[in-house]
Design an enzyme around this catalytic site. Structure first.
Site, PDB file in Angstrom:
ATOM      1  CB  SER A  64      -0.962  -0.047   1.196  1.00  0.00           C
ATOM      2  OG  SER A  64      -2.021   0.862   1.031  1.00  0.00           O
ATOM      3  CG  HIS A 201      -5.981  -2.430   0.264  1.00  0.00           C
ATOM      4  ND1 HIS A 201      -5.395  -1.928  -0.886  1.00  0.00           N
ATOM      5  CD2 HIS A 201      -5.324  -1.859   1.309  1.00  0.00           C
ATOM      6  CE1 HIS A 201      -4.431  -1.076  -0.551  1.00  0.00           C
ATOM      7  NE2 HIS A 201      -4.366  -1.020   0.770  1.00  0.00           N
TER       8      HIS A 201
END
Length: 219
Positions: A64, A201
């Site tokens: 991320s 994610h």
């Protein structure tokens, strides 16, 4: 910045893992958060230079926002003559693409309700911690700092890394489209590989052994 040695992750290789702990997180929660990528890169590279003094091969991994930090750290270290053996980036669109992506609001200055809604979207079924107000009060300042860093980050085109880049993507990531991960290949002259793994994610939590295998095999 603080780098912490981790326990051995995989018995097949004699290598060490070091985890970067940002200010304002976990045991460093009393410290002020950093809101600029370049300042974090300064701190991380200062910590890593003594560790890398033995000349052994090393790789960098970031997920991320950490993918941006790992990328810029790789560029900084390569400029100092310390080329990584591999850069593995995960759950993050290529740095050359505009941020935020289409349809994603600016979140660093959003109200708490919108920020929590975004976190629930990213966390999916693992969002139970967001139901605890005390935990949220501790976590939200650091999360705002992360989004501020991403908002203010300016990608500067370069000649490209001389190490392989491996980009990992979750096939159900609600914010990072697979086709936005592929342009990471533009950032290297030494080979690019992309892996699309099942998950949202935070797909890395489900595939940690595979990721360790991927990094270790390159070292």
């Amino acid at each position: 910045m603080r780098t912490t040695p981790c326990p051995p992750l995989w018995p097949r290789w004699a290598w060490r893992a070091w985890a970067v702990q940002y200010p304002g997180r976990q045991e460093r929660f009393r410290e002020a958060c950093v809101e600029r990528v370049d300042l974090l890169v300064d701190a991380v590279t200062a910590e890593f230079r003594p560790v890398l003094g033995d000349g052994l091969p090393f790789g960098l991994f970031g997920h991320s926002m950490g993918a941006v930090l790992a990328f810029e750290t790789a560029r900084r270290l390569a400029g100092d003559g310390r080329k990584p053996a591999v850069l593995v980036v995960s759950g993050r669109q290529a740095p050359s693409l505009p941020w935020p992506p289409p349809g994603v609001p600016s979140l660093w200055d959003a109200d708490a309700a919108l920020l929590v809604e975004e976190l629930r979207l990213l966390a999916g079924q693992d969002a139970e911690a967001l139901d605890h107000p005390a935990l949220l009060r501790l976590a939200l300042p650091a999360l705002r700092a992360d989004y501020r860093m991403l908002q203010d980050y300016t990608y500067v085109p370069g000649a490209g890394l001389d190490c392989p880049v491996i980009a990992l993507a979750g096939d159900r990531d609600p914010r990072v489209a697979v086709d936005a991960v592929a342009p990471w290949g533009r950032e290297t002259r030494a080979g690019f590989e992309m892996q699309v793994l099942p998950g949202g994610h935070f797909f890395v939590d489900e595939h940690l052994p595979h990721i360790v295998e991927t990094i270790g095999s390159r070292l």
